[in-house]
Design a protein around this motif. Sequence first.
Motif, PDB file in Angstrom:
ATOM      1  N   ILE A   4       0.845  -1.202   0.000  1.00  0.00           N
ATOM      2  CA  ILE A   4       0.000   0.000   0.000  1.00  0.00           C
ATOM      3  C   ILE A   4       0.878   1.249   0.000  1.00  0.00           C
ATOM      4  O   ILE A   4       0.632   2.186  -0.746  1.00  0.00           O
ATOM      5  N   GLY A   5       1.926   1.235   0.815  1.00  0.00           N
ATOM      6  CA  GLY A   5       2.841   2.378   0.864  1.00  0.00           C
ATOM      7  C   GLY A   5       3.511   2.624  -0.472  1.00  0.00           C
ATOM      8  O   GLY A   5       3.643   3.765  -0.918  1.00  0.00           O
ATOM      9  N   THR A   6       3.916   1.565  -1.124  1.00  0.00           N
ATOM     10  CA  THR A   6       4.545   1.676  -2.440  1.00  0.00           C
ATOM     11  C   THR A   6       3.562   2.250  -3.450  1.00  0.00           C
ATOM     12  O   THR A   6       3.920   3.109  -4.268  1.00  0.00           O
ATOM     13  N   THR A   7       2.316   1.807  -3.387  1.00  0.00           N
ATOM     14  CA  THR A   7       1.277   2.307  -4.287  1.00  0.00           C
ATOM     15  C   THR A   7       1.015   3.787  -4.045  1.00  0.00           C
ATOM     16  O   THR A   7       0.895   4.560  -4.996  1.00  0.00           O
ATOM     17  N   VAL A   8       0.937   4.181  -2.791  1.00  0.00           N
ATOM     18  CA  VAL A   8       0.687   5.585  -2.452  1.00  0.00           C
ATOM     19  C   VAL A   8       1.821   6.460  -2.963  1.00  0.00           C
ATOM     20  O   VAL A   8       1.590   7.514  -3.567  1.00  0.00           O
ATOM     21  N   ILE A   9       3.061   6.037  -2.741  1.00  0.00           N
ATOM     22  CA  ILE A   9       4.224   6.801  -3.212  1.00  0.00           C
ATOM     23  C   ILE A   9       4.201   6.918  -4.734  1.00  0.00           C
ATOM     24  O   ILE A   9       4.446   7.991  -5.297  1.00  0.00           O
ATOM     25  N   ALA A  10       3.882   5.821  -5.410  1.00  0.00           N
ATOM     26  CA  ALA A  10       3.809   5.843  -6.876  1.00  0.00           C
ATOM     27  C   ALA A  10       2.699   6.780  -7.353  1.00  0.00           C
ATOM     28  O   ALA A  10       2.880   7.527  -8.324  1.00  0.00           O
ATOM     29  N   ASP A  11       1.548   6.776  -6.669  1.00  0.00           N
ATOM     30  CA  ASP A  11       0.444   7.674  -7.024  1.00  0.00           C
ATOM     31  C   ASP A  11       0.846   9.136  -6.837  1.00  0.00           C
ATOM     32  O   ASP A  11       0.511   9.987  -7.662  1.00  0.00           O
ATOM     33  N   MET A  12       1.560   9.420  -5.758  1.00  0.00           N
ATOM     34  CA  MET A  12       2.013  10.787  -5.499  1.00  0.00           C
ATOM     35  C   MET A  12       2.971  11.258  -6.591  1.00  0.00           C
ATOM     36  O   MET A  12       2.867  12.388  -7.088  1.00  0.00           O
ATOM     37  N   LYS A  13       3.869  10.393  -6.971  1.00  0.00           N
ATOM     38  CA  LYS A  13       4.825  10.733  -8.025  1.00  0.00           C
ATOM     39  C   LYS A  13       4.105  10.979  -9.350  1.00  0.00           C
ATOM     40  O   LYS A  13       4.398  11.943 -10.062  1.00  0.00           O
ATOM     41  N   ARG A  14       3.147  10.127  -9.658  1.00  0.00           N
ATOM     42  CA  ARG A  14       2.373  10.273 -10.895  1.00  0.00           C
ATOM     43  C   ARG A  14       1.568  11.582 -10.877  1.00  0.00           C
ATOM     44  O   ARG A  14       1.511  12.290 -11.879  1.00  0.00           O
ATOM     45  N   ASP A  15       0.988  11.914  -9.735  1.00  0.00           N
ATOM     46  CA  ASP A  15       0.237  13.168  -9.620  1.00  0.00           C
ATOM     47  C   ASP A  15       1.139  14.384  -9.834  1.00  0.00           C
ATOM     48  O   ASP A  15       0.756  15.345 -10.498  1.00  0.00           O
ATOM     49  N   ARG A  16       2.345  14.347  -9.281  1.00  0.00           N
ATOM     50  CA  ARG A  16       3.270  15.470  -9.474  1.00  0.00           C
ATOM     51  C   ARG A  16       3.679  15.587 -10.940  1.00  0.00           C
ATOM     52  O   ARG A  16       3.773  16.694 -11.478  1.00  0.00           O
ATOM     53  N   GLU A  17       3.914  14.454 -11.604  1.00  0.00           N
ATOM     54  CA  GLU A  17       4.255  14.482 -13.038  1.00  0.00           C
ATOM     55  C   GLU A  17       3.097  15.052 -13.855  1.00  0.00           C
ATOM     56  O   GLU A  17       3.314  15.854 -14.771  1.00  0.00           O
ATOM     57  N   THR A  18       1.895  14.634 -13.538  1.00  0.00           N
ATOM     58  CA  THR A  18       0.723  15.134 -14.250  1.00  0.00           C
ATOM     59  C   THR A  18       0.559  16.631 -14.009  1.00  0.00           C
ATOM     60  O   THR A  18       0.287  17.393 -14.941  1.00  0.00           O
ATOM     61  N   ALA A  19       0.741  17.068 -12.767  1.00  0.00           N
ATOM     62  CA  ALA A  19       0.642  18.496 -12.452  1.00  0.00           C
ATOM     63  C   ALA A  19       1.673  19.295 -13.238  1.00  0.00           C
ATOM     64  O   ALA A  19       1.370  20.368 -13.772  1.00  0.00           O
ATOM     65  N   ARG A  20       2.897  18.782 -13.333  1.00  0.00           N
ATOM     66  CA  ARG A  20       3.940  19.457 -14.123  1.00  0.00           C
ATOM     67  C   ARG A  20       3.487  19.622 -15.576  1.00  0.00           C
ATOM     68  O   ARG A  20       3.641  20.686 -16.162  1.00  0.00           O
ATOM     69  N   GLU A  21       2.961  18.550 -16.134  1.00  0.00           N
ATOM     70  CA  GLU A  21       2.509  18.590 -17.530  1.00  0.00           C
ATOM     71  C   GLU A  21       1.410  19.636 -17.729  1.00  0.00           C
ATOM     72  O   GLU A  21       1.445  20.395 -18.695  1.00  0.00           O
ATOM     73  N   TYR A  22       0.438  19.656 -16.832  1.00  0.00           N
ATOM     74  CA  TYR A  22      -0.662  20.606 -16.977  1.00  0.00           C
ATOM     75  C   TYR A  22      -0.209  22.042 -16.705  1.00  0.00           C
ATOM     76  O   TYR A  22      -0.701  22.978 -17.348  1.00  0.00           O
ATOM     77  N   LEU A  23       0.711  22.234 -15.791  1.00  0.00           N
ATOM     78  CA  LEU A  23       1.259  23.575 -15.570  1.00  0.00           C
ATOM     79  C   LEU A  23       2.034  24.067 -16.789  1.00  0.00           C
ATOM     80  O   LEU A  23       1.898  25.226 -17.195  1.00  0.00           O
ATOM     81  N   LEU A  24       2.838  23.205 -17.362  1.00  0.00           N
ATOM     82  CA  LEU A  24       3.686  23.601 -18.484  1.00  0.00           C
ATOM     83  C   LEU A  24       2.903  23.772 -19.787  1.00  0.00           C
ATOM     84  O   LEU A  24       3.205  24.654 -20.591  1.00  0.00           O
ATOM     85  N   PHE A  25       1.917  22.941 -20.012  1.00  0.00           N
ATOM     86  CA  PHE A  25       1.213  22.934 -21.288  1.00  0.00           C
ATOM     87  C   PHE A  25      -0.274  23.249 -21.122  1.00  0.00           C
ATOM     88  O   PHE A  25      -1.110  22.735 -21.858  1.00  0.00           O
ATOM     89  N   TYR A  26      -0.588  24.110 -20.171  1.00  0.00           N
ATOM     90  CA  TYR A  26      -1.976  24.436 -19.844  1.00  0.00           C
ATOM     91  C   TYR A  26      -2.770  24.892 -21.065  1.00  0.00           C
ATOM     92  O   TYR A  26      -3.857  24.378 -21.327  1.00  0.00           O
ATOM     93  N   ASP A  27      -2.253  25.843 -21.810  1.00  0.00           N
ATOM     94  CA  ASP A  27      -3.000  26.390 -22.949  1.00  0.00           C
ATOM     95  C   ASP A  27      -3.301  25.314 -23.991  1.00  0.00           C
ATOM     96  O   ASP A  27      -4.414  25.247 -24.517  1.00  0.00           O
ATOM     97  N   ILE A  28      -2.322  24.477 -24.274  1.00  0.00           N
ATOM     98  CA  ILE A  28      -2.510  23.402 -25.248  1.00  0.00           C
ATOM     99  C   ILE A  28      -3.534  22.393 -24.734  1.00  0.00           C
ATOM    100  O   ILE A  28      -4.447  21.986 -25.461  1.00  0.00           O
ATOM    101  N   ARG A  29      -3.381  21.988 -23.478  1.00  0.00           N
ATOM    102  CA  ARG A  29      -4.308  21.003 -22.892  1.00  0.00           C
ATOM    103  C   ARG A  29      -5.744  21.553 -22.835  1.00  0.00           C
ATOM    104  O   ARG A  29      -6.700  20.824 -23.090  1.00  0.00           O
ATOM    105  N   LEU A  30      -5.877  22.831 -22.494  1.00  0.00           N
ATOM    106  CA  LEU A  30      -7.205  23.441 -22.424  1.00  0.00           C
ATOM    107  C   LEU A  30      -7.861  23.469 -23.804  1.00  0.00           C
ATOM    108  O   LEU A  30      -9.041  23.124 -23.944  1.00  0.00           O
ATOM    109  N   THR A  31      -7.111  23.848 -24.813  1.00  0.00           N
ATOM    110  CA  THR A  31      -7.635  23.884 -26.179  1.00  0.00           C
ATOM    111  C   THR A  31      -8.063  22.489 -26.625  1.00  0.00           C
ATOM    112  O   THR A  31      -9.155  22.314 -27.182  1.00  0.00           O
TER     113      THR A  31
END
Length: 174
Positions: A4-31
């Motif tokens: 469970i701990g490994t899964t939670v850590i992996a989910d947190m890492k994935r969420d941060r990667e996704t947040a980076r992508e949406y922050l960097l490419f917000y205009d493209i993703r919104l369009t």
Amino acid sequence: MSEIGTTVIADMKRDRETAREYLLFYDIRLTEYNRKKADELSSQPRPDNPQGGGNNGVGNPTESQALRIVRYDESHPEYYWLKAVEILQRSLGERKNIFIKVRREAEVKKVSGVGRPAWVVYTQMHYMRELEDRFLNGAVSISENYVRNLWRELVNQTVEIYLRLKNNIRYNEY
């Protein structure tokens, strides 16, 4: 560490990667999101009885369309990421929004370097220049650690907003 701990850590890492992508490419993703939503909603059949009282209980076509839009947004995780970035940007001051703008520029230009990530140096230099031009008449000095920490903070805030948006929707369902 437990499974469970490994899964939670992996989910947190994935969420941060996704947040980076949406922050960097917000205009493209919104369009992209708005285009897909428009395509999907225009291809869905409308209720047969525009006079009122269809299967969804809504008699007004405008209300019916609004409900379709809400249902579409609620069923697509990218909506929550886009909304999280929007909320974050609206809540930030001018300086941090300038930082995001410059960070996006660094990503689009795909700056390269040896050793440390080149986006850090690009962002550091251009952010200092923007601050000098906008706020000061003298030199500004910003460390690499400041740039890295500010980016990390913005990514983490985006994840927090995203999670609160998703959880708020879930709580409203009960």
